[in-house]
Design an enzyme around this catalytic site. Sequence first.
Site, PDB file in Angstrom:
ATOM      1  N   ARG A 227     -20.329  27.816  28.162  1.00  0.00           N
ATOM      2  CA  ARG A 227     -19.240  26.863  27.957  1.00  0.00           C
ATOM      3  C   ARG A 227     -19.545  25.612  28.768  1.00  0.00           C
ATOM      4  O   ARG A 227     -20.106  25.690  29.875  1.00  0.00           O
ATOM      5  CB  ARG A 227     -17.897  27.443  28.414  1.00  0.00           C
ATOM      6  CG  ARG A 227     -17.259  28.415  27.423  1.00  0.00           C
ATOM      7  CD  ARG A 227     -16.818  27.718  26.135  1.00  0.00           C
ATOM      8  NE  ARG A 227     -16.150  28.623  25.196  1.00  0.00           N
ATOM      9  CZ  ARG A 227     -16.747  29.231  24.163  1.00  0.00           C
ATOM     10  NH1 ARG A 227     -18.031  29.037  23.912  1.00  0.00           N
ATOM     11  NH2 ARG A 227     -16.060  30.008  23.352  1.00  0.00           N
ATOM     12  N   HIS A 275     -22.891  23.362  19.289  1.00  0.00           N
ATOM     13  CA  HIS A 275     -22.171  24.647  19.395  1.00  0.00           C
ATOM     14  C   HIS A 275     -22.537  25.566  18.221  1.00  0.00           C
ATOM     15  O   HIS A 275     -21.668  26.009  17.461  1.00  0.00           O
ATOM     16  CB  HIS A 275     -20.646  24.418  19.456  1.00  0.00           C
ATOM     17  CG  HIS A 275     -19.897  25.580  20.023  1.00  0.00           C
ATOM     18  ND1 HIS A 275     -18.788  25.464  20.821  1.00  0.00           N
ATOM     19  CD2 HIS A 275     -20.105  26.923  19.915  1.00  0.00           C
ATOM     20  CE1 HIS A 275     -18.345  26.659  21.167  1.00  0.00           C
ATOM     21  NE2 HIS A 275     -19.136  27.577  20.621  1.00  0.00           N
TER      22      HIS A 275
END
Length: 312
Positions: A227, A275
Site C-alpha cells: 500500500r 495497482h
Amino acid sequence: MTITAYFAAGAERWPTWKEPLSAAFAEAGLDVTLTDTAADPAAVDYIIYAPGSPLQDFSPFVNCKAVLNIWAGVERIVGNPTLRIPLCRMVDPSLSEGMVEYVTGHVLRYHLDIDAHLAGQDGVWRHDRVPPLAGERPVAMLGLGALGQACARALTGLGFPVLGWSRTPREVAGVRCHAGDDGFARTLAEAQIVVTLLPQTPETENMIDADALARLPRGACLINPGRGPLIDDAALIAALDAGQLAHATLDVFREEPLPPEHPFWAHPRITVTPHIAAETRPRTAARVIAENIRRGESGEPFLHQVDTNRGY
Ligand code: NDP
Ligand code: OXD
C-alpha cells in the site's frame, strides 16, 4: 430458506461478477438470491463488498452475518464505526498467483539488470563482469501473510536467499524469518531487494522512512505492491537521489490514480505500475465467497476474518 446476498462491490463490477457468483453458489449447493439492490436491508444475509463502494452505513443491515470483501486490503472499511459484524478479506489462488508473477518478474528485472541491457543497445560489448546468481542476492519480504509467503516460496524456489519479516514470529520453509523492531533492522541490513507486502494499518504507515532506507545496503532496490502509505514518499525520493536506493517499483500510492503531476512519474529511477500487481479474478474469488456463505450458514468459522483491532 433462501439466503440473500447483496452485491455492494460497485455497479461497474456487477456485470462481471453476477454469473461467476451464481455459478459458485450453485456449485456449493447454496440457494442464494443474489441482488445488486437492497430495497429491504433487514433481509440481507451477506454483503459482498469492495473499497470505494457507495455503501458506507452498515447499520440498517441488522440481520447481516458477514461482509465479504473482494479485495485483500481492508484499510478503507476496517475502521467503519457502523460495521459491527464479521468482515472477511479476500485470499484466493488467483490473487496469489498474480502477486507471485509481479514480484518475481520485478525481482528478476533488478537481479538481471535488465534495464541496463535495454538501455545499452549501442554497439558496445560490455562483457566486464560475471553477474551474480540468485543465491548471491538476498531479498527481504516485509509481510509474511498469504501473499508474502507465496512470493517468498517462489523466490526461494529460484534460489534467492529470502529474509522474511512479520509482526508475530512466523516459520516459512527456506526463509530466514524475523519479527519485531530488532528483526526489522536485521532484515533490512542484508536486503539487496526489498518487497513490501504489508497491510496499511496505523503501525505500518511510513514504515519505509528515511531511517529504514538508510539501513539497507547502498544500491538496494524496492518493490512496493503493498500500500502507498507504507512509504514516506519524500524519504524515498531523497534516498533515490542520494544513490542509497538504486530503483523503486511502485504499484500502490497514497492517492490513486497517481496524479499526473506527482514526482514519481517523472523520476528516472522509479517505475510506476497502476495497482495491477494482483487483481481479484471473479471466477476463483466467487468460490471463496460461496465457501464463506456456506460456513456462515452451517455455523462454522469464516475464512480470512479480519481482526478489526489489529486492522488487517
Ligand atoms: P495478510 O494479512 O495475509 O499478511 C499481512 C502480513 O503483514 C502478515 O505477515 C503480518 O504479520 C504482517 N504485518 C502486519 N502488520 C505488521 C506490522 N506492524 N509489523 C510487521 N508485520 C506486520 O495479507 P496479504 O498477504 O493477503 O496481503 C498483504 C497486502 O497486500 C494487503 O493488505 C494489500 O494491502 C496488498 N495487496 C495489494 C495488491 C495489489 O494489487 N497491489 C493486491 C492484493 C493485496 P503476522 O503474520 O504476524 O500477522
Ligand atoms: C487488494 C488490492 O487489496 O487489489 O485486493 O489491492
